[in-house]
Design an enzyme around this catalytic site. Structure first.
Site, PDB file in Angstrom:
ATOM      1  N   LYS A   8      37.156  55.212  32.989  1.00 18.34           N
ATOM      2  CA  LYS A   8      36.201  55.086  34.093  1.00 18.34           C
ATOM      3  C   LYS A   8      36.912  55.125  35.439  1.00 18.34           C
ATOM      4  O   LYS A   8      36.479  55.807  36.378  1.00 18.34           O
ATOM      5  CB  LYS A   8      35.419  53.787  33.930  1.00 18.34           C
ATOM      6  CG  LYS A   8      34.286  53.592  34.919  1.00 18.34           C
ATOM      7  CD  LYS A   8      34.594  52.675  36.061  1.00 18.34           C
ATOM      8  CE  LYS A   8      34.844  51.243  35.695  1.00 18.34           C
ATOM      9  NZ  LYS A   8      34.939  50.365  36.893  1.00 18.34           N
ATOM     10  N   ASN A   9      38.040  54.427  35.542  1.00 19.74           N
ATOM     11  CA  ASN A   9      38.740  54.350  36.823  1.00 19.74           C
ATOM     12  C   ASN A   9      39.502  55.633  37.171  1.00 19.74           C
ATOM     13  O   ASN A   9      39.982  55.773  38.297  1.00 19.74           O
ATOM     14  CB  ASN A   9      39.696  53.152  36.833  1.00 19.74           C
ATOM     15  CG  ASN A   9      38.966  51.834  36.891  1.00 19.74           C
ATOM     16  OD1 ASN A   9      37.819  51.761  37.321  1.00 19.74           O
ATOM     17  ND2 ASN A   9      39.622  50.766  36.453  1.00 19.74           N
ATOM     18  N   CYS A  54      31.631  44.477  41.855  1.00 17.04           N
ATOM     19  CA  CYS A  54      31.948  43.180  41.285  1.00 17.04           C
ATOM     20  C   CYS A  54      32.420  42.208  42.360  1.00 17.04           C
ATOM     21  O   CYS A  54      33.209  42.570  43.236  1.00 17.04           O
ATOM     22  CB  CYS A  54      33.051  43.311  40.233  1.00 17.04           C
ATOM     23  SG  CYS A  54      32.502  44.039  38.690  1.00 17.04           S
ATOM     24  N   ARG A 105      28.590  49.070  32.966  1.00 13.52           N
ATOM     25  CA  ARG A 105      29.274  49.765  34.057  1.00 13.52           C
ATOM     26  C   ARG A 105      30.580  50.392  33.605  1.00 13.52           C
ATOM     27  O   ARG A 105      31.000  51.417  34.161  1.00 13.52           O
ATOM     28  CB  ARG A 105      29.573  48.795  35.210  1.00 13.52           C
ATOM     29  CG  ARG A 105      28.359  48.338  36.001  1.00 13.52           C
ATOM     30  CD  ARG A 105      28.790  47.497  37.183  1.00 13.52           C
ATOM     31  NE  ARG A 105      29.823  48.202  37.939  1.00 13.52           N
ATOM     32  CZ  ARG A 105      30.903  47.611  38.439  1.00 13.52           C
ATOM     33  NH1 ARG A 105      31.110  46.330  38.279  1.00 13.52           N
ATOM     34  NH2 ARG A 105      31.783  48.327  39.120  1.00 13.52           N
ATOM     35  N   ASP A 113      42.820  43.840  35.143  1.00  8.38           N
ATOM     36  CA  ASP A 113      41.584  44.156  34.435  1.00  8.38           C
ATOM     37  C   ASP A 113      41.593  43.708  32.972  1.00  8.38           C
ATOM     38  O   ASP A 113      40.593  43.872  32.264  1.00  8.38           O
ATOM     39  CB  ASP A 113      41.287  45.652  34.510  1.00  8.38           C
ATOM     40  CG  ASP A 113      40.648  46.055  35.828  1.00  8.38           C
ATOM     41  OD1 ASP A 113      40.301  45.154  36.620  1.00  8.38           O
ATOM     42  OD2 ASP A 113      40.482  47.265  36.066  1.00  8.38           O
ATOM     43  N   ARG A 139      38.629  42.391  48.500  1.00 11.79           N
ATOM     44  CA  ARG A 139      39.031  43.785  48.260  1.00 11.79           C
ATOM     45  C   ARG A 139      38.697  44.665  49.466  1.00 11.79           C
ATOM     46  O   ARG A 139      37.890  45.590  49.389  1.00 11.79           O
ATOM     47  CB  ARG A 139      38.372  44.326  46.988  1.00 11.79           C
ATOM     48  CG  ARG A 139      38.761  43.539  45.766  1.00 11.79           C
ATOM     49  CD  ARG A 139      38.573  44.334  44.500  1.00 11.79           C
ATOM     50  NE  ARG A 139      37.183  44.429  44.116  1.00 11.79           N
ATOM     51  CZ  ARG A 139      36.750  45.073  43.038  1.00 11.79           C
ATOM     52  NH1 ARG A 139      37.604  45.699  42.262  1.00 11.79           N
ATOM     53  NH2 ARG A 139      35.473  45.127  42.743  1.00 11.79           N
TER      54      ARG A 139
END
Length: 418
Positions: free
Chosen positions: A22-23, A116, A397, A305, A121
């Site tokens: 996903k990233n 999130c 997600r 993560d 961030r």
């Protein structure tokens, strides 16, 4: 709102196909805005974050075609329009369209992103990098507004920390700048290197991706391209911990050992066996768990993560373990929910002391963010009795068909809605 009902106590066994990262997929979708030529992306995961990013670029005029194996993006008719808060509030990665829009069209306006709630961030490094490339950029009315009517110019960009997003923003924008750009203190994550590979297929010239110093040649001559997204190392690490926490054995097809070196090292210290197979990695635990201390770090260190998932594992390991979070503040929101399952955890600033080995018991728990939610699923897999995980849209997600994949390996898990 969907929920997951889980009955603990089942040993997981079987094979899990690891989906695309996903990233890695999100910046590649954003990068399609750089070029008027089509970009085909294969191995995209079927998760809501990918759908949201495709929706973002569609609102800028991208034409998107889907098949069973690929997504083809044609931005030949795209234009730079305002990316509103309603569009970006669901995830922070939408800020990645800022660099490509600015580089191609000379202007961009992107609402400050959501996503999130795991700390501030900030996007200040994205802004500073684009400013060093010659953009007039700032925050106005809750949006990032950037202009470069005469185009961007290559520069030496020294990042204050190895931010993945800022590295990707600088790299994408630099492909369309005049001259060479040097990015120093760049993030080294595999997802950054995969974005560079995607940009290279599109026509860009990039050296050093995957190291602390990246060189980008500007004035790219774009061409039609196809790129296969790398497998998701965080998903692979999550299922590796699922095998470990249940005392099971899983084959993680497509998983790459070179992306998981620090994770494998830590897992082996806990008493878990990991070895390469013909199709990926095999993870197994037959004996007792051992408690291990962990500190999260930028790649190639232990990934933030996977911190929540590893904490769930340490709740089942006799003894005490200390988990230090150095990447994001406020990333212990899963702790109160794990404690509802019977975990013994004490927070000390940016560290969590876990006293493990006591049985976990089923309970109602609430997901607070993507990785926190999957840690609750892992704990529920070994908790006595039934657990219900609420607000599982967080899981959707970033994890493709999590409940189905776990069920195929023997877990007692079902999705329901009330």
């Amino acid at each position: 709102m969907d929920r997951l009902r889980i009955v603990g106590g089942q040993r997981l066994q079987g094979a899990v196909a690891i989906s695309g990262a996903k990233n890695a997929a999100l910046p590649q979708i954003a990068a399609s805005l750089l070029s008027p030529s089509p970009l085909e992306l294969t191995n995209l995961p079927a998760v809501s974050d990918v759908d949201n990013m495709l929706n973002v670029i569609a609102q800028h005029g991208a034409q998107i075609s889907r098949s069973a194996q690929a997504v083809t993006i044609d931005t030949s008719a795209a234009a730079s329009r305002e990316t509103t808060y309603d569009t970006v509030r669901k995830m922070r990665a939408t800020v990645l369209v800022l660099g490509p829009l600015l580089a191609r069209f000379g202007q961009a306006q992107v609402s400050l992103p959501g996503g999130c709630a795991i700390g501030a961030r900030p996007v200040d490094m994205h802004i500073k990098a684009l400013a060093q490339l010659g953009a007039d950029i700032g925050i106005k009315g809750g949006s990032i507004v950037a202009n470069a009517p005469d185009g961007l110019t290559g520069a030496r960009i020294v990042l204050g920390s190895p931010s993945v997003g800022a590295t990707e923003t600088a790299m994408m924008a630099a492909t369309a700048a005049k001259g060479e750009t040097e990015i120093v203190n760049a993030a080294r994550e595999p997802e950054v290197a995969d974005l560079a590979a995607c940009l290279g297929a599109m026509g860009a010239t990039i050296e050093g991706a995957g190291t602390h110093r990246i060189l980008v040649q500007g004035d790219t001559r774009w061409r039609a391209a196809s790129h296969h997204t790398i497998p998701d190392r965080i998903e692979a690490g999550t299922y590796a911990i699922a095998a470990a926490i249940t005392g099971g054995q899983l084959e993680l097809t497509h998983a790459r050992l070179e992306h998981l070196a620090s994770v494998v090292q830590i897992l082996e210290a806990t008493g878990v066996s990991v070895w390469p197979g013909d199709r990926g990695l095999i993870v197994s635990r037959d004996g007792p768990l051992r408690s291990v201390d962990v500190t999260t770090e930028p790649y190639p260190g232990f990934p933030t993560d996977l911190q929540a998932q590893f904490m769930a594992l340490m709740c089942c390991a006799p003894g005490a373990s200390l988990l230090r979070e150095t990447v994001f503040e406020n990333r212990f929101m899963h702790v109160p929910e794990l404690m509802r399952l019977g975990a013994n955890i004490t927070l000390q600033g940016t560290s969590a002391l876990v006293r493990g080995g006591n049985p976990l018991r089923g309970a109602q728990v609430m997901a607070t963010d993507l990785r926190a939610s999957v840690s609750l699923v892992l704990a529920a897999l070994v908790a006595e009795g039934e657990s219900v995980v609420n607000r599982v849209y967080h899981l959707d997600r970033g994890y493709e068909s999590l409940d189905r994949k776990l069920r195929m390996c023997g877990a007692t898990i079902e999705r329901f809605r009330e």
